[in-house]
Design a protein around this motif. Structure first.
Motif, short mmCIF file in Angstrom:
data_model
loop_
_atom_site.label_atom_id
_atom_site.label_comp_id
_atom_site.label_asym_id
_atom_site.label_seq_id
_atom_site.Cartn_x
_atom_site.Cartn_y
_atom_site.Cartn_z
N ASP A 1 -3.18 0.75 -3.38
CA ASP A 1 -3.39 -0.46 -2.63
C ASP A 1 -3.33 -1.76 -3.67
OD1 ASP A 1 -3.28 -1.94 -0.19
OD2 ASP A 1 -5.44 -2.59 -1.19
N SER A 2 -2.27 -2.48 -3.77
CA SER A 2 -2.21 -3.67 -4.69
C SER A 2 -3.32 -4.40 -4.26
CB SER A 2 -0.79 -4.42 -4.56
OG SER A 2 -0.94 -5.09 -3.38
N ALA A 3 -4.01 -4.78 -3.21
CA ALA A 3 -5.00 -5.71 -3.04
C ALA A 3 -6.47 -5.22 -3.05
CB ALA A 3 -4.76 -6.19 -1.55
N GLY A 4 -6.40 -3.85 -3.43
CA GLY A 4 -7.78 -3.31 -3.83
C GLY A 4 -8.55 -3.03 -2.43
N ASN B 1 0.48 -8.61 7.26
CA ASN B 1 -0.17 -8.88 5.81
C ASN B 1 0.04 -7.78 4.83
OD1 ASN B 1 -2.06 -10.85 6.95
ND2 ASN B 1 -3.04 -9.31 8.13
N THR B 2 0.77 -6.66 5.09
CA THR B 2 1.02 -5.79 4.05
C THR B 2 2.15 -5.02 4.20
OG1 THR B 2 -1.33 -5.39 4.12
CG2 THR B 2 0.10 -3.54 3.31
N VAL B 3 3.00 -4.60 3.05
CA VAL B 3 4.08 -3.55 3.20
C VAL B 3 3.45 -2.24 2.89
CG1 VAL B 3 6.14 -2.98 2.32
CG2 VAL B 3 5.65 -5.39 2.47
N TYR B 4 3.61 -1.19 3.97
CA TYR B 4 3.44 0.13 3.59
C TYR B 4 4.51 0.80 3.02
CZ TYR B 4 -0.93 -0.98 5.97
OH TYR B 4 -2.31 -1.67 6.21
N CYS C 1 0.85 -1.20 -0.02
CA CYS C 1 -0.01 -0.01 0.08
C CYS C 1 0.88 1.24 -0.05
CB CYS C 1 -1.04 0.03 1.20
SG CYS C 1 -1.82 1.24 1.24
N LEU C 2 0.95 2.20 -0.90
CA LEU C 2 1.78 3.36 -1.22
C LEU C 2 0.76 4.17 -0.60
CD1 LEU C 2 3.06 1.53 -3.66
CD2 LEU C 2 3.13 3.94 -4.80
#
Length: 145
Positions: A92-95, A121-124, A54-55
């Motif tokens: 966000d790559s996962a939408g 679960n995520t890389v910010y 997630c950018l």
């Protein structure tokens, strides 16, 4: 029929002042990744190829001011007492989040490469300038948008 007005505890006002004060007080200036969105996406994919990312911009790296018992519990699960709050999702790559939304992460697993904040679960991907702050966990968890 007699309808009563809802009442709120007197402490709601002071609580709102506390949260507002946290969000609006200056913190320590930090710099995340100084890259275009495309460069940042390629960068995170090269370091975390199989993890959603997630950018974000206009972000805060928040250290939770937890007591010793809470800190030990956080570390036992393989995390650190930090999270990210961002005013602006870029992608966000996962939408899960849309451009322009706010987001608050879960606890930090790692922080690498000057702007990759990993959770379970995520890389910010922390893009551009941000702030570092410390806050009570109750204040941090109550922040919404």
């Amino acid at each position: 029929m007699n309808v009563k007005e809802p009442t709120f505890p007197q402490s709601v006002d002071s609580y709102l002042v506390t949260v507002s004060g946290f969000l609006n007080t200056p913190g320590e200036s930090l710099m995340g990744l100084d890259m275009t969105e495309g460069e940042a996406i390629a960068f995170v994919k090269s370091h975390f190829p199989n993890k959603p990312y997630c950018l974000v911009s206009n972000w805060m790296l928040i250290k939770m001011d937890a007591d010793e018992r809470s800190l030990k519990a956080i570390q036992r699960i393989g995390s650190e007492p930090y999270l990210v709050y961002a005013h602006n999702v870029l992608q966000d790559s996962a939408g899960r989040f849309y451009r322009g939304q706010w987001v608050r992460s879960t606890l930090q697993v790692s922080f690498t490469h000057g702007g990759l904040f990993e959770t379970v679960n995520t890389v910010y991907v922390l893009v551009g300038a941000g702030l570092a702050k410390t806050a009570d966990p109750d204040v941090v968890m109550s922040i919404h948008g």
